[in-house]
Scaffold this motif. Structure first.
Motif, PDB file in Angstrom:
ATOM      1  N   LYS A 122     -20.084 -12.128 -58.290  1.00 16.61           N
ATOM      2  CA  LYS A 122     -18.784 -12.000 -57.631  1.00 16.61           C
ATOM      3  C   LYS A 122     -17.952 -10.848 -58.185  1.00 16.61           C
ATOM      4  O   LYS A 122     -17.303 -10.120 -57.433  1.00 16.61           O
ATOM      5  N   ASP A 123     -17.929 -10.718 -59.496  1.00 15.59           N
ATOM      6  CA  ASP A 123     -17.051  -9.741 -60.127  1.00 15.59           C
ATOM      7  C   ASP A 123     -17.858  -8.850 -61.055  1.00 15.59           C
ATOM      8  O   ASP A 123     -18.811  -9.288 -61.701  1.00 15.59           O
ATOM      9  N   SER A 124     -17.438  -7.597 -61.163  1.00 18.59           N
ATOM     10  CA  SER A 124     -18.079  -6.672 -62.087  1.00 18.59           C
ATOM     11  C   SER A 124     -17.407  -6.800 -63.448  1.00 18.59           C
ATOM     12  O   SER A 124     -16.194  -6.566 -63.575  1.00 18.59           O
ATOM     13  N   PRO A 125     -18.154  -7.184 -64.490  1.00 19.32           N
ATOM     14  CA  PRO A 125     -17.532  -7.307 -65.811  1.00 19.32           C
ATOM     15  C   PRO A 125     -17.091  -5.949 -66.328  1.00 19.32           C
ATOM     16  O   PRO A 125     -17.703  -4.920 -66.035  1.00 19.32           O
ATOM     17  N   ALA A 126     -16.037  -5.949 -67.108  1.00 18.50           N
ATOM     18  CA  ALA A 126     -15.541  -4.693 -67.672  1.00 18.50           C
ATOM     19  C   ALA A 126     -16.508  -4.142 -68.711  1.00 18.50           C
ATOM     20  O   ALA A 126     -16.628  -2.931 -68.878  1.00 18.50           O
ATOM     21  N   SER A 127     -17.202  -5.024 -69.408  1.00 19.43           N
ATOM     22  CA  SER A 127     -18.201  -4.622 -70.399  1.00 19.43           C
ATOM     23  C   SER A 127     -19.104  -5.815 -70.671  1.00 19.43           C
ATOM     24  O   SER A 127     -18.894  -6.915 -70.142  1.00 19.43           O
ATOM     25  N   TRP A 128     -20.098  -5.614 -71.546  1.00 25.29           N
ATOM     26  CA  TRP A 128     -20.998  -6.702 -71.934  1.00 25.29           C
ATOM     27  C   TRP A 128     -20.251  -7.855 -72.567  1.00 25.29           C
ATOM     28  O   TRP A 128     -20.694  -9.015 -72.493  1.00 25.29           O
ATOM     29  N   ARG A 129     -19.102  -7.568 -73.177  1.00 21.26           N
ATOM     30  CA  ARG A 129     -18.352  -8.600 -73.885  1.00 21.26           C
ATOM     31  C   ARG A 129     -17.882  -9.715 -72.954  1.00 21.26           C
ATOM     32  O   ARG A 129     -17.674 -10.848 -73.391  1.00 21.26           O
TER      33      ARG A 129
END
Length: 334
Positions: free
Chosen positions: A310-317
């Protein structure tokens, strides 16, 4: 204790339950769902060398490792979310799908490993992606959502600007069945995108050749993550610490002493490789055995781009628990 059997985790997962936080006591046993193959080597080394038990004792804990198998990806998903298994070692795409579909209740504890996969063809006219024909048939272990399917879509998006271009050519076959189809002159497929040791077996055949590797698409990347629920993670902080310490030692052993690691892996799995064959596979270009993730964010961003999450994470964190995020190497993880 259940006998450990070979299984391949499907990446087509369906989540219909939510994860709660109530009432979990500290575990005396860590139940890990995993499979066989080079990607799972750190888990098998950990098991056979009793590294979990070693680190638990050093930390004043009494914790043992149980490895479990399940007949399908949906079964292992249900087992994780219902608390019947504690940690799942499975594909990056699996972890991202569960992270998305549970709204973050499932996250990765650590990276386990990464290996190169190869798109192998037996059509002598197919040298590049542009050479595939409408009649070509390419097998992947799961349509759309397996690691190899994701990388192929990434390659198609880069080459043609259309990640779906090969959809009519795709066939879903487990790796073993896909290899059998390729070896059969009358088999229904003429290409396969496979990980080790399957692509090595095919490339030994005189009529097989590599068209593309995951290194061409994404560089060395983590393919396998260890993930769990927020309920288990937050309810068992000491078990998580022990697991991370044992996993790190197993990964370091594979990198430092591949023959010893191969002996431990083969003792655990009973697979039919020689120690030297397996040690050579551990050392192949593109293999990654480390707890810090490598290249996972690009995969997550692409899965969001094509609508798998659904959403693109800002980073692996965003899709990892915090345990690794302040430790050595975290700043270079991606």
């Amino acid at each position: 204790m259940n006998a450990f059997k070979k299984f391949l985790v499907s990446t087509a997962v369906a989540v219909s339950v939510s994860v709660g936080l109530g009432g979990l006591a500290q575990a005396a046993e860590l139940r890990i769902a995993g499979g066989v193959g080079i990607l799972f080597a750190p888990i098998h080394v950990m098991k056979q060398a009793q590294l979990l038990e070693k680190h638990a004792k050093e930390m004043g804990q009494d914790l043992t490792l149980e490895m479990l198998s399940f007949p399908s990806g949906s079964a292992v998903t249900d087992a994780l979310l219902s608390g019947n298994v504690d940690v799942v070692a499975a594909g990056l795409s699996n972890a991202l799908l569960l992270w998305s579909r549970t709204n973050g209740d499932v996250k990765a504890v650590a990276a386990v490993s990464g290996t190169k996969s190869v798109l192998v063809s037996k059509d002598p006219d197919v040298k590049t992606l542009k050479d595939f024909k409408e009649t070509s048939r390419i097998s992947v272990s799961s349509l759309k959502v397996s690691n190899q399917a994701i990388y192929l879509q990434m390659a198609l998006d880069k080459e043609f600007g259309d990640a779906t271009k090969f959809d009519p050519m795709m066939v879903q076959l487990g790796f073993a069945d896909g290899v059998q189809s390729m070896m059969n002159p009358q088999g229904p497929t003429d290409a396969i995108f496979a990980g080790p040791p399957y692509y090595q077996k095919l490339l030994k055949e005189p009529n097989m050749h590599a068209v593309l590797t995951t290194l061409d698409v994404a560089g060395p990347t983590t393919n396998l993550l260890a993930f769990t629920t927020t309920a288990y993670h937050d309810g068992n902080p000491e078990a998580i610490k022990v697991f991370l310490a044992a996993l790190k030692e197993a990964q370091e052993l594979i990198n430092r002493e591949p023959k010893k690691a191969a002996e431990l892996y083969l003792a655990s799995t009973k697979e039919k490789f020689t120690v030297d064959e397996l040690a050579a596979m551990f050392a192949e270009e593109g293999n990654v055995f480390q707890s810090m993730p490598l290249g996972v964010h690009q995969t997550a961003a692409f899965m969001a781009k094509i609508g798998l999450i659904k959403d693109s994470p800002a980073s692996w964190r965003d899709f990892f628990f915090a345990d690794l995020q302040s430790t050595e190497g975290a700043a270079a993880a991606n």
